[in-house]
Design a protein around this motif. Structure first.
Motif, PDB file in Angstrom:
ATOM      1  N   GLY A 110     -30.367 -57.297  64.798  1.00  0.00           N
ATOM      2  CA  GLY A 110     -29.412 -58.024  65.623  1.00  0.00           C
ATOM      3  C   GLY A 110     -27.989 -57.937  65.097  1.00  0.00           C
ATOM      4  N   TYR A 111     -27.843 -57.569  63.833  1.00  0.00           N
ATOM      5  CA  TYR A 111     -26.529 -57.465  63.209  1.00  0.00           C
ATOM      6  C   TYR A 111     -26.116 -56.019  62.930  1.00  0.00           C
ATOM      7  CZ  TYR A 111     -27.239 -62.417  62.526  1.00  0.00           C
ATOM      8  OH  TYR A 111     -27.476 -63.738  62.735  1.00  0.00           O
ATOM      9  N   SER A 112     -26.995 -55.079  63.206  1.00  0.00           N
ATOM     10  CA  SER A 112     -26.682 -53.691  62.860  1.00  0.00           C
ATOM     11  C   SER A 112     -25.535 -53.135  63.686  1.00  0.00           C
ATOM     12  CB  SER A 112     -27.921 -52.804  62.988  1.00  0.00           C
ATOM     13  OG  SER A 112     -28.451 -52.866  64.291  1.00  0.00           O
ATOM     14  N   ASP A 113     -25.338 -53.608  64.926  1.00  0.00           N
ATOM     15  CA  ASP A 113     -24.221 -53.111  65.720  1.00  0.00           C
ATOM     16  C   ASP A 113     -22.883 -53.489  65.092  1.00  0.00           C
ATOM     17  OD1 ASP A 113     -24.583 -55.820  66.301  1.00  0.00           O
ATOM     18  OD2 ASP A 113     -24.364 -55.581  68.467  1.00  0.00           O
ATOM     19  N   GLU A 114     -22.787 -54.707  64.590  1.00  0.00           N
ATOM     20  CA  GLU A 114     -21.546 -55.132  63.942  1.00  0.00           C
ATOM     21  C   GLU A 114     -21.324 -54.366  62.637  1.00  0.00           C
ATOM     22  OE1 GLU A 114     -19.066 -59.194  62.994  1.00  0.00           O
ATOM     23  OE2 GLU A 114     -21.160 -59.336  63.598  1.00  0.00           O
ATOM     24  N   PHE A 115     -22.389 -54.148  61.883  1.00  0.00           N
ATOM     25  CA  PHE A 115     -22.299 -53.375  60.649  1.00  0.00           C
ATOM     26  C   PHE A 115     -21.780 -51.965  60.947  1.00  0.00           C
ATOM     27  CE2 PHE A 115     -24.419 -50.188  57.978  1.00  0.00           C
ATOM     28  CZ  PHE A 115     -23.871 -50.508  56.748  1.00  0.00           C
ATOM     29  N   GLN A 152     -14.098 -47.698  68.355  1.00  0.00           N
ATOM     30  CA  GLN A 152     -13.235 -48.767  67.871  1.00  0.00           C
ATOM     31  C   GLN A 152     -12.501 -49.418  69.032  1.00  0.00           C
ATOM     32  OE1 GLN A 152     -13.146 -49.725  64.431  1.00  0.00           O
ATOM     33  NE2 GLN A 152     -14.984 -48.492  64.686  1.00  0.00           N
ATOM     34  N   ALA A 153     -12.306 -50.689  68.919  1.00  0.00           N
ATOM     35  CA  ALA A 153     -11.551 -51.476  69.884  1.00  0.00           C
ATOM     36  C   ALA A 153     -10.708 -52.458  69.075  1.00  0.00           C
ATOM     37  CB  ALA A 153     -12.513 -52.200  70.827  1.00  0.00           C
ATOM     38  N   ASP A 154     -10.029 -53.369  69.766  1.00  0.00           N
ATOM     39  CA  ASP A 154      -9.211 -54.357  69.062  1.00  0.00           C
ATOM     40  C   ASP A 154     -10.044 -55.265  68.171  1.00  0.00           C
ATOM     41  OD1 ASP A 154      -6.946 -53.347  70.268  1.00  0.00           O
ATOM     42  OD2 ASP A 154      -6.999 -54.791  71.908  1.00  0.00           O
ATOM     43  N   SER A 155     -11.310 -55.454  68.553  1.00  0.00           N
ATOM     44  CA  SER A 155     -12.204 -56.310  67.772  1.00  0.00           C
ATOM     45  C   SER A 155     -13.642 -55.901  68.065  1.00  0.00           C
ATOM     46  CB  SER A 155     -12.014 -57.779  68.159  1.00  0.00           C
ATOM     47  OG  SER A 155     -12.443 -57.984  69.506  1.00  0.00           O
ATOM     48  N   PHE A 156     -14.568 -56.393  67.232  1.00  0.00           N
ATOM     49  CA  PHE A 156     -15.981 -56.128  67.497  1.00  0.00           C
ATOM     50  C   PHE A 156     -16.385 -56.727  68.838  1.00  0.00           C
ATOM     51  CE2 PHE A 156     -20.338 -57.749  67.413  1.00  0.00           C
ATOM     52  CZ  PHE A 156     -21.004 -56.538  67.415  1.00  0.00           C
ATOM     53  N   GLU A 157     -15.881 -57.908  69.144  1.00  0.00           N
ATOM     54  CA  GLU A 157     -16.222 -58.562  70.408  1.00  0.00           C
ATOM     55  C   GLU A 157     -15.782 -57.712  71.599  1.00  0.00           C
ATOM     56  OE1 GLU A 157     -14.757 -60.098  67.783  1.00  0.00           O
ATOM     57  OE2 GLU A 157     -16.522 -61.257  67.189  1.00  0.00           O
ATOM     58  N   TYR A 181     -20.097 -50.959  63.543  1.00  0.00           N
ATOM     59  CA  TYR A 181     -18.708 -51.058  64.006  1.00  0.00           C
ATOM     60  C   TYR A 181     -17.765 -51.157  62.805  1.00  0.00           C
ATOM     61  CZ  TYR A 181     -14.425 -52.957  65.930  1.00  0.00           C
ATOM     62  OH  TYR A 181     -13.107 -53.160  66.234  1.00  0.00           O
ATOM     63  N   GLU A 182     -18.105 -52.042  61.871  1.00  0.00           N
ATOM     64  CA  GLU A 182     -17.255 -52.236  60.691  1.00  0.00           C
ATOM     65  C   GLU A 182     -17.131 -50.976  59.849  1.00  0.00           C
ATOM     66  OE1 GLU A 182     -18.958 -55.569  58.677  1.00  0.00           O
ATOM     67  OE2 GLU A 182     -18.277 -56.991  60.193  1.00  0.00           O
ATOM     68  N   LYS A 183     -18.181 -50.150  59.836  1.00  0.00           N
ATOM     69  CA  LYS A 183     -18.155 -48.908  59.063  1.00  0.00           C
ATOM     70  C   LYS A 183     -17.517 -47.756  59.835  1.00  0.00           C
ATOM     71  CE  LYS A 183     -20.089 -50.727  55.552  1.00  0.00           C
ATOM     72  NZ  LYS A 183     -19.271 -51.088  54.428  1.00  0.00           N
TER      73      LYS A 183
END
Length: 73
Positions: free
Chosen positions: A19-24, A33-38, A26-28
């Motif tokens: 459930g958190y791998s998408d944010e991970f 890329q966008a203005d934010s993960f959201e 994105y951060e890597k």
């Protein structure tokens, strides 16, 4: 990825908590890329568009219609 470039994807607990791998990722920098993960998360949510375009059988036409619908929203 690590077979191609050792250490390119560092270990993170996100791999065990999908459930958190998408944010991970994105951060890597592995996801668009966008203005934010959201913002990136909103751009990637295509479920409503899939329902709208479901009747398009040709893969190329479907892909073009999906991209056009994403730009529209």
């Amino acid at each position: 990825m690590n077979k191609l470039d050792a250490g390119a994807v560092p270990f993170d607990i996100a791999w065990f908590l999908p459930g958190y791998s998408d944010e991970f990722l994105y951060e890597k920098g592995f996801l668009a890329q966008a203005d934010s993960f959201e913002a990136a998360h909103r751009m990637a949510h295509i479920s409503p568009l899939i329902r709208e375009l479901y009747q398009i059988a040709d893969p190329a036409a479907f892909s073009q219609a999906l991209r056009a619908a994403q730009r529209r929203d």
